[in-house]
Design a protein around this motif. Structure first.
Motif, PDB file in Angstrom:
ATOM      1  N   MET A   1       0.812  -1.200   0.000  1.00  0.00           N
ATOM      2  CA  MET A   1       0.000   0.000   0.000  1.00  0.00           C
ATOM      3  C   MET A   1       0.854   1.262   0.000  1.00  0.00           C
ATOM      4  O   MET A   1       0.469   2.247  -0.623  1.00  0.00           O
ATOM      5  CB  MET A   1      -0.941   0.014   1.194  1.00  0.00           C
ATOM      6  N   GLU A   2       1.975   1.211   0.712  1.00  0.00           N
ATOM      7  CA  GLU A   2       2.830   2.398   0.741  1.00  0.00           C
ATOM      8  C   GLU A   2       3.354   2.737  -0.655  1.00  0.00           C
ATOM      9  O   GLU A   2       3.370   3.898  -1.048  1.00  0.00           O
ATOM     10  CB  GLU A   2       3.990   2.200   1.712  1.00  0.00           C
ATOM     11  N   ARG A   3       3.779   1.728  -1.380  1.00  0.00           N
ATOM     12  CA  ARG A   3       4.275   1.959  -2.752  1.00  0.00           C
ATOM     13  C   ARG A   3       3.139   2.456  -3.651  1.00  0.00           C
ATOM     14  O   ARG A   3       3.336   3.358  -4.462  1.00  0.00           O
ATOM     15  CB  ARG A   3       4.892   0.671  -3.309  1.00  0.00           C
ATOM     16  N   MET A   4       1.962   1.878  -3.495  1.00  0.00           N
ATOM     17  CA  MET A   4       0.813   2.325  -4.273  1.00  0.00           C
ATOM     18  C   MET A   4       0.509   3.784  -3.965  1.00  0.00           C
ATOM     19  O   MET A   4       0.291   4.587  -4.873  1.00  0.00           O
ATOM     20  CB  MET A   4      -0.402   1.444  -3.987  1.00  0.00           C
ATOM     21  N   ASP A   5       0.499   4.139  -2.693  1.00  0.00           N
ATOM     22  CA  ASP A   5       0.246   5.522  -2.279  1.00  0.00           C
ATOM     23  C   ASP A   5       1.256   6.470  -2.918  1.00  0.00           C
ATOM     24  O   ASP A   5       0.888   7.516  -3.439  1.00  0.00           O
ATOM     25  CB  ASP A   5       0.296   5.622  -0.751  1.00  0.00           C
ATOM     26  N   GLN A   6       2.513   6.075  -2.908  1.00  0.00           N
ATOM     27  CA  GLN A   6       3.558   6.925  -3.469  1.00  0.00           C
ATOM     28  C   GLN A   6       3.325   7.166  -4.967  1.00  0.00           C
ATOM     29  O   GLN A   6       3.396   8.302  -5.437  1.00  0.00           O
ATOM     30  CB  GLN A   6       4.924   6.273  -3.252  1.00  0.00           C
ATOM     31  N   LEU A   7       3.036   6.104  -5.700  1.00  0.00           N
ATOM     32  CA  LEU A   7       2.815   6.250  -7.146  1.00  0.00           C
ATOM     33  C   LEU A   7       1.547   7.039  -7.451  1.00  0.00           C
ATOM     34  O   LEU A   7       1.511   7.820  -8.406  1.00  0.00           O
ATOM     35  CB  LEU A   7       2.773   4.875  -7.810  1.00  0.00           C
ATOM     36  N   ILE A   8       0.512   6.846  -6.634  1.00  0.00           N
ATOM     37  CA  ILE A   8      -0.727   7.611  -6.834  1.00  0.00           C
ATOM     38  C   ILE A   8      -0.469   9.089  -6.570  1.00  0.00           C
ATOM     39  O   ILE A   8      -0.914   9.956  -7.316  1.00  0.00           O
ATOM     40  CB  ILE A   8      -1.864   7.068  -5.944  1.00  0.00           C
ATOM     41  N   ARG A   9       0.277   9.409  -5.514  1.00  0.00           N
ATOM     42  CA  ARG A   9       0.605  10.809  -5.213  1.00  0.00           C
ATOM     43  C   ARG A   9       1.385  11.458  -6.353  1.00  0.00           C
ATOM     44  O   ARG A   9       1.201  12.629  -6.658  1.00  0.00           O
ATOM     45  CB  ARG A   9       1.436  10.910  -3.938  1.00  0.00           C
ATOM     46  N   LEU A  10       2.277  10.686  -6.969  1.00  0.00           N
ATOM     47  CA  LEU A  10       3.080  11.200  -8.080  1.00  0.00           C
ATOM     48  C   LEU A  10       2.305  11.216  -9.396  1.00  0.00           C
ATOM     49  O   LEU A  10       2.811  11.707 -10.401  1.00  0.00           O
ATOM     50  CB  LEU A  10       4.344  10.343  -8.253  1.00  0.00           C
ATOM     51  N   GLN A  11       1.092  10.674  -9.368  1.00  0.00           N
ATOM     52  CA  GLN A  11       0.263  10.519 -10.563  1.00  0.00           C
ATOM     53  C   GLN A  11       1.056   9.799 -11.649  1.00  0.00           C
ATOM     54  O   GLN A  11       1.064  10.189 -12.813  1.00  0.00           O
ATOM     55  CB  GLN A  11      -0.250  11.875 -11.049  1.00  0.00           C
ATOM     56  N   ALA A  12       1.734   8.727 -11.212  1.00  0.00           N
ATOM     57  CA  ALA A  12       2.636   7.989 -12.097  1.00  0.00           C
ATOM     58  C   ALA A  12       2.335   6.493 -12.093  1.00  0.00           C
ATOM     59  O   ALA A  12       3.244   5.683 -12.195  1.00  0.00           O
ATOM     60  CB  ALA A  12       4.082   8.235 -11.667  1.00  0.00           C
ATOM     61  N   THR A  13       1.061   6.146 -11.984  1.00  0.00           N
ATOM     62  CA  THR A  13       0.723   4.719 -11.943  1.00  0.00           C
ATOM     63  C   THR A  13       0.656   4.109 -13.330  1.00  0.00           C
ATOM     64  O   THR A  13       0.883   2.918 -13.490  1.00  0.00           O
ATOM     65  CB  THR A  13      -0.635   4.477 -11.251  1.00  0.00           C
ATOM     66  N   GLY A  14       0.330   4.909 -14.320  1.00  0.00           N
ATOM     67  CA  GLY A  14       0.072   4.359 -15.642  1.00  0.00           C
ATOM     68  C   GLY A  14      -1.290   3.694 -15.656  1.00  0.00           C
ATOM     69  O   GLY A  14      -2.103   3.874 -14.747  1.00  0.00           O
ATOM     70  N   THR A  15      -1.524   2.923 -16.681  1.00  0.00           N
ATOM     71  CA  THR A  15      -2.794   2.209 -16.799  1.00  0.00           C
ATOM     72  C   THR A  15      -2.892   1.166 -15.695  1.00  0.00           C
ATOM     73  O   THR A  15      -1.877   0.814 -15.076  1.00  0.00           O
ATOM     74  CB  THR A  15      -2.879   1.493 -18.159  1.00  0.00           C
ATOM     75  N   PRO A  16      -4.076   0.630 -15.434  1.00  0.00           N
ATOM     76  CA  PRO A  16      -4.183  -0.432 -14.423  1.00  0.00           C
ATOM     77  C   PRO A  16      -3.243  -1.611 -14.718  1.00  0.00           C
ATOM     78  O   PRO A  16      -2.633  -2.155 -13.802  1.00  0.00           O
ATOM     79  CB  PRO A  16      -5.650  -0.850 -14.515  1.00  0.00           C
ATOM     80  N   GLU A  17      -3.094  -1.959 -15.999  1.00  0.00           N
ATOM     81  CA  GLU A  17      -2.187  -3.044 -16.367  1.00  0.00           C
ATOM     82  C   GLU A  17      -0.738  -2.686 -16.024  1.00  0.00           C
ATOM     83  O   GLU A  17       0.001  -3.505 -15.474  1.00  0.00           O
ATOM     84  CB  GLU A  17      -2.304  -3.371 -17.861  1.00  0.00           C
ATOM     85  N   ASP A  18      -0.337  -1.457 -16.341  1.00  0.00           N
ATOM     86  CA  ASP A  18       1.023  -0.998 -16.028  1.00  0.00           C
ATOM     87  C   ASP A  18       1.258  -0.941 -14.523  1.00  0.00           C
ATOM     88  O   ASP A  18       2.325  -1.311 -14.029  1.00  0.00           O
ATOM     89  CB  ASP A  18       1.283   0.390 -16.620  1.00  0.00           C
ATOM     90  N   PHE A  19       0.260  -0.440 -13.803  1.00  0.00           N
ATOM     91  CA  PHE A  19       0.353  -0.305 -12.352  1.00  0.00           C
ATOM     92  C   PHE A  19       0.530  -1.681 -11.706  1.00  0.00           C
ATOM     93  O   PHE A  19       1.436  -1.878 -10.886  1.00  0.00           O
ATOM     94  CB  PHE A  19      -0.903   0.392 -11.838  1.00  0.00           C
ATOM     95  N   ALA A  20      -0.304  -2.617 -12.095  1.00  0.00           N
ATOM     96  CA  ALA A  20      -0.204  -3.972 -11.546  1.00  0.00           C
ATOM     97  C   ALA A  20       1.143  -4.586 -11.882  1.00  0.00           C
ATOM     98  O   ALA A  20       1.790  -5.212 -11.029  1.00  0.00           O
ATOM     99  CB  ALA A  20      -1.339  -4.842 -12.078  1.00  0.00           C
ATOM    100  N   SER A  21       1.590  -4.403 -13.106  1.00  0.00           N
ATOM    101  CA  SER A  21       2.875  -4.951 -13.530  1.00  0.00           C
ATOM    102  C   SER A  21       4.033  -4.350 -12.733  1.00  0.00           C
ATOM    103  O   SER A  21       4.943  -5.064 -12.309  1.00  0.00           O
ATOM    104  CB  SER A  21       3.077  -4.690 -15.022  1.00  0.00           C
ATOM    105  N   SER A  22       4.003  -3.042 -12.501  1.00  0.00           N
ATOM    106  CA  SER A  22       5.089  -2.393 -11.747  1.00  0.00           C
ATOM    107  C   SER A  22       5.130  -2.863 -10.301  1.00  0.00           C
ATOM    108  O   SER A  22       6.189  -2.855  -9.672  1.00  0.00           O
ATOM    109  CB  SER A  22       4.969  -0.874 -11.818  1.00  0.00           C
ATOM    110  N   LEU A  23       3.986  -3.275  -9.773  1.00  0.00           N
ATOM    111  CA  LEU A  23       3.919  -3.786  -8.398  1.00  0.00           C
ATOM    112  C   LEU A  23       4.123  -5.299  -8.340  1.00  0.00           C
ATOM    113  O   LEU A  23       4.160  -5.880  -7.257  1.00  0.00           O
ATOM    114  CB  LEU A  23       2.561  -3.435  -7.772  1.00  0.00           C
ATOM    115  N   GLU A  24       4.208  -5.920  -9.524  1.00  0.00           N
ATOM    116  CA  GLU A  24       4.360  -7.371  -9.643  1.00  0.00           C
ATOM    117  C   GLU A  24       3.202  -8.126  -8.988  1.00  0.00           C
ATOM    118  O   GLU A  24       3.400  -9.081  -8.240  1.00  0.00           O
ATOM    119  CB  GLU A  24       5.712  -7.836  -9.088  1.00  0.00           C
ATOM    120  N   ILE A  25       1.985  -7.632  -9.265  1.00  0.00           N
ATOM    121  CA  ILE A  25       0.767  -8.288  -8.796  1.00  0.00           C
ATOM    122  C   ILE A  25      -0.209  -8.371  -9.966  1.00  0.00           C
ATOM    123  O   ILE A  25      -0.024  -7.701 -10.988  1.00  0.00           O
ATOM    124  CB  ILE A  25       0.112  -7.542  -7.606  1.00  0.00           C
ATOM    125  N   SER A  26      -1.234  -9.174  -9.801  1.00  0.00           N
ATOM    126  CA  SER A  26      -2.246  -9.273 -10.856  1.00  0.00           C
ATOM    127  C   SER A  26      -3.141  -8.040 -10.834  1.00  0.00           C
ATOM    128  O   SER A  26      -3.229  -7.315  -9.833  1.00  0.00           O
ATOM    129  CB  SER A  26      -3.092 -10.529 -10.655  1.00  0.00           C
TER     130      SER A  26
END
Length: 80
Positions: A1-26
């Motif tokens: 969650m901390e990593r997700m929060d950081q990327l959301i704050r930076l508005q740098a998650t990308g698409t849901p597919e990219d976001f999941a891939s960067s976190l190495e989760i489905s």
């Protein structure tokens, strides 16, 4: 969650597919965690213009462990 929060704050998650891939989760697990965060009052939205998850309003986030005051006497003096 901390990593997700950081990327959301930076508005740098990308698409849901990219976001999941960067976190190495489905993608399914990504949406489960986002639902949990929303349950905890995180105003998460997906901005199609930015192609990123964002917070709809400014929020703070703190997650982790902290020391509690000891309420019970230690049974073994070798245990810290």
């Amino acid at each position: 969650m901390e990593r997700m929060d950081q990327l959301i704050r930076l508005q740098a998650t990308g698409t849901p597919e990219d976001f999941a891939s960067s976190l190495e989760i489905s993608k399914t697990k990504l949406y489960r965690v986002i639902d949990i965060m929303r349950t905890l009052n995180a105003p998460i939205e997906y901005d199609t213009t930015l192609q990123s998850f964002v917070y709809a309003e400014a929020v703070g986030f703190r997650f982790g462990f902290y020391r509690r005051e000891q309420k019970y006497k230690k049974l073994n003096s070798f245990v810290r």
